[in-house]
Write an enzyme that holds these catalytic residues in place. Structure first.
Site, PDB file in Angstrom:
ATOM      1  N   ALA B  45     -12.489  -8.007  36.723  1.00 23.92           N
ATOM      2  CA  ALA B  45     -13.231  -7.209  37.691  1.00 23.92           C
ATOM      3  C   ALA B  45     -13.784  -5.932  37.089  1.00 23.92           C
ATOM      4  CB  ALA B  45     -12.318  -6.870  38.869  1.00 23.92           C
ATOM      5  N   ASP B 176       1.742  -8.007  36.574  1.00 28.49           N
ATOM      6  CA  ASP B 176       1.198  -7.179  35.488  1.00 28.49           C
ATOM      7  C   ASP B 176       1.769  -5.771  35.617  1.00 28.49           C
ATOM      8  OD1 ASP B 176      -0.314  -6.310  33.331  1.00 28.49           O
ATOM      9  OD2 ASP B 176      -2.148  -6.042  34.489  1.00 28.49           O
TER      10      ASP B 176
HETATM   11  N1  LIG Z   1      -6.643   2.107  44.444  1.00 28.64           N
HETATM   12  C1  LIG Z   1      -6.913   2.793  43.320  1.00 28.64           C
HETATM   13  N2  LIG Z   1      -6.936   4.134  43.344  1.00 28.64           N
HETATM   14  C2  LIG Z   1      -7.216   4.812  42.217  1.00 28.64           C
HETATM   15  N3  LIG Z   1      -7.509   4.252  41.044  1.00 28.64           N
HETATM   16  C3  LIG Z   1      -7.490   2.916  40.966  1.00 28.64           C
HETATM   17  C4  LIG Z   1      -7.196   2.110  42.098  1.00 28.64           C
HETATM   18  N4  LIG Z   1      -7.270   0.820  41.744  1.00 28.64           N
HETATM   19  C5  LIG Z   1      -7.619   0.815  40.444  1.00 28.64           C
HETATM   20  N5  LIG Z   1      -7.743   2.073  39.970  1.00 28.64           N
HETATM   21  C6  LIG Z   1      -8.103   2.447  38.598  1.00 28.64           C
HETATM   22  O1  LIG Z   1      -8.933   1.447  38.042  1.00 28.64           O
HETATM   23  C7  LIG Z   1      -8.271   0.804  36.955  1.00 28.64           C
HETATM   24  C8  LIG Z   1      -8.544  -0.693  36.966  1.00 28.64           C
HETATM   25  O2  LIG Z   1      -8.156  -1.248  38.224  1.00 28.64           O
HETATM   26  P1  LIG Z   1      -7.245  -2.543  38.324  1.00 28.64           P
HETATM   27  O3  LIG Z   1      -6.947  -2.788  39.750  1.00 28.64           O
HETATM   28  O4  LIG Z   1      -6.087  -2.381  37.392  1.00 28.64           O
HETATM   29  O5  LIG Z   1      -8.270  -3.659  37.810  1.00 28.64           O
HETATM   30  P2  LIG Z   1      -8.048  -4.919  36.867  1.00 28.64           P
HETATM   31  O6  LIG Z   1      -7.494  -5.990  37.738  1.00 28.64           O
HETATM   32  O7  LIG Z   1      -9.413  -5.227  36.369  1.00 28.64           O
HETATM   33  O8  LIG Z   1      -7.074  -4.474  35.790  1.00 28.64           O
HETATM   34  C9  LIG Z   1      -6.815   1.157  37.115  1.00 28.64           C
HETATM   35  O9  LIG Z   1      -6.116   1.165  35.901  1.00 28.64           O
HETATM   36  C10 LIG Z   1      -6.873   2.536  37.746  1.00 28.64           C
HETATM   37  O10 LIG Z   1      -7.065   3.521  36.786  1.00 28.64           O
HETATM   38 MG   LIG Z   2      -5.267  -3.310  35.654  1.00 28.76          MG
END
Ligand SMILES: Nc1ncnc2c1ncn2[C@@H]1O[C@H](COP(=O)(O)OP(=O)(O)O)[C@@H](O)[C@H]1O
Ligand SMILES: [Mg+2]
Lengths: 198, 284
Positions: B45, B176
């Site tokens: 994503a 993860d």
């Molecule tokens: N709800 C959130 N609030 C703040 N930052 C977020 C949130 N979700 C994701 N992030 C930021 O975006 C980054 C990538 O999101 P993530 O959900 O880990 O995606 P992926 O599944 O691609 O690893 C995270 O490491 C964090 O820094």
């Molecule tokens: Mg992540």
């Protein structure tokens, strides 16, 4: 003239949302009959205001109605009936109307109109609702906090089946911080509305 | 308990990012013209920061662009399944009072999921800052107890153990569980300005789990193994920070062990998982 507040959903700035609130409504049966007759003059979402928990609660249903309308994926007949449909956790339009829509005995009314065409303006909505709703128009502030002001939490909890184990008790301290009960409830509801029908 | 050699093993790395054909800025409706800033590009994503529903509701949008190397029908079905799986597990956690970002909206046909923005910093950043202070003390030949026995830090570790325990207790495995997917959300100030304090080094606040893209709600038989793997992944993330982080992780495990019925069994299973992990790394 009724008091109308215009909201703009981020990313859909081009389609303002006109919202009005009324208390002591005397002619709910008439308003409902116009919806049932599919009178084009009455193309609104007329909601029982006690069923709206917070501004975000209403705004997510509004977003979904607008988004599905703009991307040609309405499940209901019109964007306004889609809005009512989106509020309910189940996939039944009739039940959505019975639970969230105006009933003959409604006294606290929330009227929503999407400005999908340029002729629908804050003024046009204000004029029309002022003429047809027999009730006291209530001012809505810029942040829309009033939208959740008449919420019947017990009834809402029941519809979304939030009575069960422990969610959203007053002042629960979990993992080091006290939480805002209504915020927690809102968050669960927005999630349920999102995954509905999947 | 892991021998200290274990503490220096490399952390598990995510697979490399496959190339996407779409330019990063082409987003689906309604974000197409919104000029959003990319926060992160994960394996699956693209993550953006924006606002949703009101101008004062910050959120992240996780967008899964179409994969050109997949059959379009299959691609749509997979995208929908993944977005829904992530959304459902988050809603489940919210209902059960596990601290996660709320789901604000989604369109699985278009490939996006909007989540509540979590303020604060990742536990990884907190640990890195702590490790730097340890390293500095060691360089100066000073004692490190002040840092390794710091009660605020240990308190944070106990909250980490508890939130993971709660997650596992409701039958969810994260999939993860690195320190980057744990956030320390600073408490909202009680006064009228509800803006959190970004500048403070305070370790107060709620530990919030993010990134449920690989989470599962599994059957009882699978659970013990998956839970243990969650803990193992977290252990490796701690070990990668600094060798001195070992005792901190012990504090995590201690509070995890006390957090729900069955946690002890998971801890026992963790020993098997470690053993397998070592064998695998010896084989190369
Ligand atoms: N709800 C959130 N609030 C703040 N930052 C977020 C949130 N979700 C994701 N992030 C930021 O975006 C980054 C990538 O999101 P993530 O959900 O880990 O995606 P992926 O599944 O691609 O690893 C995270 O490491 C964090 O820094
Ligand atoms: Mg992540």
């Amino acid at each position: 003239m009724a008091k109308v507040r215009t909201f703009r959903l981020p990313h859909y700035d081009a389609y303002p949302i006109q919202v009005a609130m009324f208390k002591d409504v005397k002619n709910a049966a008439f308003l409902r009959s116009q919806l049932l007759a599919a009178n084009p003059e009455f193309d609104y979402a007329f909601l029982d205001a006690t069923m709206i928990l917070t501004p975000q609660h209403l705004l997510l249903a509004t977003f979904q109605a607008l988004h599905n309308s703009r991307t040609s994926r309405l499940k209901a007949r019109t964007a306004h009936s889609e809005l009512v449909f989106r509020l309910h956790p189940n996939n039944n339009i009739g039940e959505s109307y019975r639970t969230f829509g105006i009933s003959d005995s409604t006294t606290r009314l929330l009227a929503v109109k999407l400005s999908l065409t340029p002729d629908v303006t804050s003024e046009s909505v204000s004029r029309h609702l002022g003429e047809v709703v027999e009730g006291e128009s209530v001012e809505i502030g810029e942040a829309g906090e009033e939208l959740g002001g008449w919420a019947d939490e017990g009834k809402i909890r029941k519809v979304y089946k939030l009575n069960g184990n422990g969610n959203g008790k007053t002042g629960v301290v979990k993992n080091g911080q006290a939480r805002d009960e209504r915020k927690e409830m809102e968050s669960v509801i927005l999630g349920m509305m999102t995954v509905k029908g999947s | 308990m892991a021998p200290s050699a274990e503490a220096t093993v490399e952390p598990i790395q995510p697979p490399p990012t496959p190339p996407t054909d779409r330019p990063l800025h082409t987003l689906p409706a309604p974000f197409t013209d919104s000029n959003l800033t990319v926060l992160a590009q994960g394996a699956e994503a693209l993550v953006y920061k924006t606002v949703f529903l009101t101008p004062n509701t910050p959120c992240v949008v996780k967008y899964r662009p179409p994969k050109p190397y997949r059959h379009p029908t299959l691609d749509r079905r997979l995208t929908k399944a993944r977005i829904l799986a992530e959304a459902r597990v988050l809603v489940r956690c919210k209902k059960e009072g596990v601290s996660v970002p709320g789901v604000l909206g989604a369109d699985w046909d278009e490939g996006w999921l909007a989540l509540e923005w979590v303020e604060g910093k990742t536990v990884r950043r907190v640990l890195d800052g702590w490790a730097e202070r340890i390293t500095a003390l060691q360089r100066e030949g000073k004692k490190t107890e002040e840092e390794t026995e710091d009660e605020a830090m240990l308190g944070l570790m106990r909250r980490v153990g508890r939130v993971v325990g709660r997650l596992h207790e409701i039958g969810v495995c994260h999939g993860d569980l690195t320190t980057s997917n744990l956030m320390l959300k600073p408490p909202e100030r009680a006064d009228t300005s509800r803006t959190p304090d970004h500048t403070s080094d305070s370790l107060e606040g709620e530990v919030t789990l993010i990134d449920f893209g690989l989470a599962t709600q599994s059957t009882r038989a699978m659970q013990e193994e998956e839970r243990a793997v969650d803990l193992y992944v977290l252990e490796r993330a701690f070990a990668a920070t600094h060798p001195a982080a070992e005792p901190l992780f012990q504090e995590v495990l201690k509070s995890y062990g006390e957090s729900f019925k069955g946690a002890r069994l998971t801890l026992r299973r963790l020993e098997d998982v470690r053993l397998r992990g070592r064998k695998r790394s010896m084989l190369g």
